[in-house]
Design a protein around this motif. Structure first.
Motif, PDB file in Angstrom:
ATOM      1  N   HIS A  35       9.426  21.957   9.043  1.00  0.00           N
ATOM      2  CA  HIS A  35      10.150  22.334  10.270  1.00  0.00           C
ATOM      3  C   HIS A  35       9.275  23.208  11.169  1.00  0.00           C
ATOM      4  O   HIS A  35       9.261  23.027  12.389  1.00  0.00           O
ATOM      5  N   LEU A  36       8.545  24.150  10.570  1.00  0.00           N
ATOM      6  CA  LEU A  36       7.669  24.986  11.383  1.00  0.00           C
ATOM      7  C   LEU A  36       6.586  24.134  12.041  1.00  0.00           C
ATOM      8  O   LEU A  36       6.295  24.305  13.219  1.00  0.00           O
ATOM      9  N   TRP A  37       5.992  23.209  11.276  1.00  0.00           N
ATOM     10  CA  TRP A  37       4.973  22.308  11.835  1.00  0.00           C
ATOM     11  C   TRP A  37       5.532  21.596  13.065  1.00  0.00           C
ATOM     12  O   TRP A  37       4.876  21.516  14.101  1.00  0.00           O
ATOM     13  N   GLU A 123      11.155  41.525   2.305  1.00  0.00           N
ATOM     14  CA  GLU A 123      11.817  40.729   3.347  1.00  0.00           C
ATOM     15  C   GLU A 123      11.200  39.350   3.524  1.00  0.00           C
ATOM     16  O   GLU A 123      11.839  38.452   4.059  1.00  0.00           O
ATOM     17  N   ASN A 124       9.967  39.196   3.127  1.00  0.00           N
ATOM     18  CA  ASN A 124       9.237  37.952   3.357  1.00  0.00           C
ATOM     19  C   ASN A 124       8.622  37.488   2.049  1.00  0.00           C
ATOM     20  O   ASN A 124       7.541  37.922   1.675  1.00  0.00           O
ATOM     21  N   LEU A 129       4.740  31.297   5.354  1.00  0.00           N
ATOM     22  CA  LEU A 129       4.492  32.715   5.578  1.00  0.00           C
ATOM     23  C   LEU A 129       3.583  32.798   6.791  1.00  0.00           C
ATOM     24  O   LEU A 129       2.466  32.272   6.778  1.00  0.00           O
ATOM     25  N   ILE A 130       4.084  33.428   7.832  1.00  0.00           N
ATOM     26  CA  ILE A 130       3.402  33.451   9.122  1.00  0.00           C
ATOM     27  C   ILE A 130       2.867  34.864   9.365  1.00  0.00           C
ATOM     28  O   ILE A 130       3.603  35.840   9.193  1.00  0.00           O
ATOM     29  N   VAL A 131       1.606  34.961   9.759  1.00  0.00           N
ATOM     30  CA  VAL A 131       1.000  36.248  10.071  1.00  0.00           C
ATOM     31  C   VAL A 131       0.460  36.175  11.498  1.00  0.00           C
ATOM     32  O   VAL A 131      -0.292  35.251  11.839  1.00  0.00           O
ATOM     33  N   SER A 144       8.459  35.226   7.035  1.00  0.00           N
ATOM     34  CA  SER A 144       8.576  33.984   6.267  1.00  0.00           C
ATOM     35  C   SER A 144       9.708  33.147   6.842  1.00  0.00           C
ATOM     36  O   SER A 144      10.664  33.668   7.413  1.00  0.00           O
ATOM     37  N   GLY A 145       9.560  31.841   6.712  1.00  0.00           N
ATOM     38  CA  GLY A 145      10.570  30.906   7.183  1.00  0.00           C
ATOM     39  C   GLY A 145      10.132  30.202   8.449  1.00  0.00           C
ATOM     40  O   GLY A 145       9.207  30.624   9.141  1.00  0.00           O
ATOM     41  N   ALA A 146      10.809  29.102   8.715  1.00  0.00           N
ATOM     42  CA  ALA A 146      10.510  28.313   9.910  1.00  0.00           C
ATOM     43  C   ALA A 146      11.178  28.972  11.104  1.00  0.00           C
ATOM     44  O   ALA A 146      12.393  29.103  11.147  1.00  0.00           O
TER      45      ALA A 146
END
Length: 157
Positions: A35-37, A123-124, A129-131, A144-146
């Motif tokens: 979903h994030l992609w 929390e994440n 995992l997005i930084v 974290s998460g989409a």
């Protein structure tokens, strides 16, 4: 962010010259990563953000082999697109067929996974995992998460 990028192996998506950079730790078997992609494709087309997608192995053995297949391909972006087109968990379609992994690639995915786990907090705790880094404050954030492309841009500004 550059410190993280220099310690992991991933592939770039988007504009190399973009001032906004994001690292995405993903598991090839993760529906939220898919979903994030999908959510970031408009940002890629608009050349607003440079992404580094980093494969990890958290959900299954296939996570390692598929991540290695994507990362070691001569065109990892095309291989990722191929994988995402074949990945539909509801239809029991789990993406690329990849069974072999070299010991070197096994170590690469293990190091990526360890780095992602070290960035996780209460929390994440999952993938994706997005930084990223806020342009205004310079603060590095982890999520974290989409998330939507709009939320991603909001966090980067």
């Amino acid at each position: 962010i550059q410190n993280i990028i220099s310690n992991v192996s991933g592939f770039k998506v988007g504009n190399d010259l973009a001032t906004k950079s994001v690292v995405v730790f993903f598991d090839a078997q993760c529906p939220h990563c898919k979903h994030l992609w999908e959510n970031i494709q408009p940002l890629v087309k608009e050349n607003k953000v440079k992404f580094v997608w980093v494969p990890v192995g958290m959900l299954s053995r296939a996570s390692y082999t598929q991540g290695a297949a994507i990362l070691s391909d001569k065109d990892p972006v095309a291989k990722m697109i191929e994988h995402e087109n074949l990945f539909n968990p509801q239809a029991q379609q789990m993406g690329l067929t990849a069974t072999d992994i070299t010991p070197e690639m096994q170590k690469v995915i293990e190091k990526n996974t360890e780095t992602a786990r070290n960035l996780m907090n209460s929390e994440n705790q999952g993938v994706p995992l997005i930084v990223g880094r806020s342009e205004k404050t310079g603060e590095v954030w982890v999520k974290s998460g989409a998330i939507s492309g709009e939320e991603l841009l909001f966090r980067l500004n």
